[in-house]
Design an enzyme around this catalytic site. Structure first.
Site, PDB file in Angstrom:
ATOM      1  N   CYS A  10      26.084  47.738  47.605  1.00  0.00           N
ATOM      2  CA  CYS A  10      25.974  48.908  48.473  1.00  0.00           C
ATOM      3  C   CYS A  10      24.760  48.733  49.378  1.00  0.00           C
ATOM      4  CB  CYS A  10      25.807  50.150  47.598  1.00  0.00           C
ATOM      5  SG  CYS A  10      25.642  51.686  48.519  1.00  0.00           S
ATOM      6  N   LEU A  11      24.909  49.072  50.644  1.00  0.00           N
ATOM      7  CA  LEU A  11      23.780  48.962  51.571  1.00  0.00           C
ATOM      8  C   LEU A  11      22.621  49.860  51.128  1.00  0.00           C
ATOM      9  CD1 LEU A  11      25.696  48.964  54.980  1.00  0.00           C
ATOM     10  CD2 LEU A  11      24.445  47.042  54.003  1.00  0.00           C
ATOM     11  N   HIS A  19      34.694  53.820  46.975  1.00  0.00           N
ATOM     12  CA  HIS A  19      33.224  53.685  47.016  1.00  0.00           C
ATOM     13  C   HIS A  19      32.633  54.595  48.104  1.00  0.00           C
ATOM     14  CE1 HIS A  19      29.418  51.128  46.857  1.00  0.00           C
ATOM     15  NE2 HIS A  19      29.269  51.822  47.963  1.00  0.00           N
ATOM     16  N   GLU A  20      33.254  54.575  49.284  1.00  0.00           N
ATOM     17  CA  GLU A  20      32.716  55.373  50.401  1.00  0.00           C
ATOM     18  C   GLU A  20      32.899  56.868  50.166  1.00  0.00           C
ATOM     19  OE1 GLU A  20      30.777  53.922  52.299  1.00  0.00           O
ATOM     20  OE2 GLU A  20      31.473  51.919  51.796  1.00  0.00           O
ATOM     21  N   GLY A  64      31.756  48.973  54.808  1.00  0.00           N
ATOM     22  CA  GLY A  64      31.923  50.417  54.781  1.00  0.00           C
ATOM     23  C   GLY A  64      30.556  51.067  54.869  1.00  0.00           C
ATOM     24  N   HIS A 112      30.328  58.424  48.062  1.00  0.00           N
ATOM     25  CA  HIS A 112      29.074  58.756  48.755  1.00  0.00           C
ATOM     26  C   HIS A 112      29.095  60.198  49.267  1.00  0.00           C
ATOM     27  CE1 HIS A 112      26.647  55.145  48.883  1.00  0.00           C
ATOM     28  NE2 HIS A 112      27.643  54.399  49.316  1.00  0.00           N
ATOM     29  N   GLN A 118      24.607  57.907  53.974  1.00  0.00           N
ATOM     30  CA  GLN A 118      23.752  56.720  53.874  1.00  0.00           C
ATOM     31  C   GLN A 118      22.797  56.590  55.061  1.00  0.00           C
ATOM     32  OE1 GLN A 118      27.302  53.988  52.871  1.00  0.00           O
ATOM     33  NE2 GLN A 118      25.587  53.011  51.841  1.00  0.00           N
TER      34      GLN A 118
HETATM   35 ZN   LIG Z   1      27.679  52.333  49.252  1.00  0.00          ZN
END
Ligand SMILES: [Zn+2]
Length: 204
Positions: free
Chosen positions: A115-116, A157-158, A52, A161, A57
């Protein structure tokens, strides 16, 4: 290290970047620019092995997320899934426009998340096991469906963000305390590329 950067891949912002803390704006119209961002978001998610990736991000504070959960291979397994998984998993990777969670289950579970934007850190987060999602699919219809399983977790989670929330904001205080030195180091490093991925961890 690759000497060339592919055009369609964007830099992923990491912890400490102010844009990650902002509430993102709704998308008013799906035009060519939005379509270009959507395809770059998918390419970037794939390049970084994420399941995701949310627009903030990559430094864009608009309400768009890419989701790339693994598709279900066996027909028999499809019957076990929630309506949302049955509808969305075969279409992965997808880009959701202005996604919303309409309601969440009272039942929760706890799983490690990564998380990235918070590379190398994995920690347990408690979340509802199922959510009702309402979202536009880019160049597709509006979906409204109850989503369970791993998809429910990825969506939550997304969508966090988009409101400036990271999974580390949802940790138990004592767990947050434990990872604080790593977070501080990450903040100091600023943009961190080519981080090591822990085996078995999913990056969202
Ligand atoms: Zn994330």
């Amino acid at each position: 290290m690759f000497p060339f950067k592919k055009k369609n891949i964007m830099d992923v912002r990491t912890y400490g970047d102010q844009g990650l803390k902002k509430k993102s704006a709704p998308i008013k119209e799906v035009n060519n620019e939005i379509r270009k961002i959507a395809s770059a978001l998918i390419e970037t998610m794939r390049a970084d092995d994420g399941v995701g990736l949310a627009a903030p991000q990559v430094g864009l504070n608009i309400r768009m997320v890419a989701i790339g959960c693994a598709a279900v291979r066996k027909e028999a397994d499809m019957a076990m899934l929630s309506p949302g998984e049955r509808e969305l998993l075969p279409r992965m990777p997808i880009v959701l426009i202005n996604p919303k969670i309409i309601s969440s289950s009272k039942v929760t579970d706890i799983h490690d998340e990564g998380c990235l934007s918070v590379p190398d850190i994995f920690a347990p987060v408690e979340r509802p096991v199922s959510v009702v999602l309402e979202a536009g699919i880019i160049d597709g219809e509006l979906v409204r469906a109850e989503c369970g399983g791993f998809l429910a977790r990825v969506l939550q989670h997304e969508l966090d963000h988009l409101d400036g929330t990271l999974f580390i904001d949802r940790l138990e205080p004592e767990i947050l305390e434990e990872i604080k030195p790593e977070l501080e180091a990450l903040k100091k490093l600023g943009h961190k590329k080519n981080f090591i991925k822990k085996a078995g961890g999913s990056l969202l």
